[in-house]
Design an enzyme around this catalytic site. Structure first.
Site, PDB file in Angstrom:
ATOM      1  N   LYS A  97     107.909  -4.651  47.409  1.00 43.55           N
ATOM      2  CA  LYS A  97     107.883  -4.908  45.960  1.00 43.55           C
ATOM      3  C   LYS A  97     108.674  -6.173  45.633  1.00 43.55           C
ATOM      4  CE  LYS A  97     107.068  -0.063  45.125  1.00 43.55           C
ATOM      5  NZ  LYS A  97     107.624   1.291  45.014  1.00 43.55           N
TER       6      LYS A  97
ATOM      7  N   GLN B 206     112.707   4.188  42.926  1.00 41.67           N
ATOM      8  CA  GLN B 206     111.945   4.626  44.095  1.00 41.67           C
ATOM      9  C   GLN B 206     112.196   6.111  44.364  1.00 41.67           C
ATOM     10  OE1 GLN B 206     109.784   2.549  45.665  1.00 41.67           O
ATOM     11  NE2 GLN B 206     109.159   4.173  47.056  1.00 41.67           N
TER      12      GLN B 206
ATOM     13  N   ASP C 219     105.901   2.556  36.430  1.00 39.99           N
ATOM     14  CA  ASP C 219     105.356   3.571  37.347  1.00 39.99           C
ATOM     15  C   ASP C 219     104.389   4.503  36.621  1.00 39.99           C
ATOM     16  OD1 ASP C 219     105.762   3.835  40.054  1.00 39.99           O
ATOM     17  OD2 ASP C 219     107.766   4.707  39.864  1.00 39.99           O
TER      18      ASP C 219
HETATM   19  N1  GUN Z   1     107.501   6.731  46.315  1.00 42.11           N
HETATM   20  C1  GUN Z   1     106.277   6.726  46.902  1.00 42.11           C
HETATM   21  N2  GUN Z   1     105.358   6.227  46.058  1.00 42.11           N
HETATM   22  C2  GUN Z   1     106.010   5.898  44.926  1.00 42.11           C
HETATM   23  C3  GUN Z   1     105.610   5.306  43.697  1.00 42.11           C
HETATM   24  O1  GUN Z   1     104.440   5.002  43.451  1.00 42.11           O
HETATM   25  N3  GUN Z   1     106.595   5.102  42.791  1.00 42.11           N
HETATM   26  C4  GUN Z   1     107.875   5.455  43.028  1.00 42.11           C
HETATM   27  N4  GUN Z   1     108.769   5.240  42.058  1.00 42.11           N
HETATM   28  N5  GUN Z   1     108.283   5.993  44.137  1.00 42.11           N
HETATM   29  C5  GUN Z   1     107.363   6.210  45.089  1.00 42.11           C
END
Ligand code: GUN
Length: 286
Positions: free
Chosen positions: A53, A97, A120
């Site tokens: 990211k 995350q 998200d």
């Molecule tokens: N962990 C695995 N996939 C995701 C996601 O799409 N967003 C977040 N915040 N954590 C994750």
């Protein structure tokens, strides 16, 4: 006849070019989209995702902050950081995350994120807006699934879409997005009777159950669009989706590979959400 492969990486790269141009146009108006990513602890997969990211932000010219916090960070310290980011003008999107360490209440943390910065799409208000059909930031993987279908097989309207899986992060939101595109939507799950019979009616089959190669050609109508959201590590170390790709290749009309199908789209849609949030925060037309 063999299925057409839906090349997620290629489609994702195309969308990233569009986002980059969008970001450059915003910069001329004095706006730099900003994304804050928060990682608590040392989960190895999460570390990789967070790194990707951060890299995507650099490539697209976004402002980026990554907050790497210790495993034993308290919930109140994490909530204090979110409050700070909610009020920070240079940040348009906040992503915490998941999973979080067990001593932290995930729901309390998600609820604390300003809904306008919820890139998200996990905040209950974002989920509610999605169901109602109001503007909201869409959850990234489901939004990526819709983009892949639209940019490969085309129109969704009037099609019968069957979603296998009912998770809050994929199954339910993807079903809502398909409904919004005017598909007729059926959701199947672990308690569904006659799953094979129902899946076989699908023009569009989306699978998100987290079980390697569980869905073979007997679930697939000839010519159907098959979207595989699963990513599972096999005992030999290789990755496999929830769909038995080789088995479905002759039957499906379009199919996503794993890896290289849905996966590359998730971060791209996160970047797209960050641009949207930046435009809304600065009252710039979308
Ligand atoms: N962990 C695995 N996939 C995701 C996601 O799409 N967003 C977040 N915040 N954590 C994750």
């Amino acid at each position: 006849m063999s299925a057409q492969i839906i090349e997620g990486k290629k489609i994702s790269d195309l969308i990233r070019e569009e986002i980059k141009r969008d970001a450059e146009a915003l910069k001329e108006k004095g706006v730099v989209p900003g994304l804050a990513v928060v990682l608590v602890g040392e989960d190895p997969a999460s570390k990789v995702y967070v790194g990707s990211k951060e890299k995507a932000c650099q490539q697209l010219g976004f402002y980026s902050e990554v907050h790497r916090l210790a495993e034993d960070t308290s919930e109140s310290d994490l909530l204090a950081l979110i409050d700070k980011l909610n009020n920070q003008a240079s940040i348009n999107g906040i992503l915490v995350q998941l999973p979080l360490p067990k001593h932290i209440n995930e729901k309390a943390v998600i609820d604390a994120i300003d809904v306008n910065k919820d890139v998200d799409g996990f905040h209950p208000e974002s989920v509610g807006n999605l169901v109602i059909g109001d503007d909201s930031l869409l959850p990234c993987t489901p939004a990526g699934v819709i983009e892949l279908i639209k940019r490969s097989s085309g129109d969704i309207s009037g099609k019968h879409a069957v979603v296998i899986g009912r998770s809050n992060i994929v199954g339910k939101p993807v079903a809502m997005l398909l409904l919004r595109e005017n598909a007729t939507v059926t959701i199947c799950h672990s308690r569904t009777a006659n799953m094979e019979e129902i899946a076989k009616q699908a023009d569009i089959l989306v699978v998100a159950i987290g079980k390697a190669k569980a869905i073979g050609r007997k679930f697939v109508k000839p010519g159907a669009v098959v979207i595989d959201v699963g990513i599972n590590r096999l005992p030999d170390g290789k990755l496999a989706g929830d769909v038995d790709y080789e088995d479905c290749l002759e039957t499906a009309g379009f199919i996503t590979p794993v890896p290289g199908g849905v996966g590359p789209m998730t971060i791209t849609m996160l970047m797209s959400n960050t641009i949207t949030a930046a435009k809304r925060a600065n009252k710039i037309e979308e």
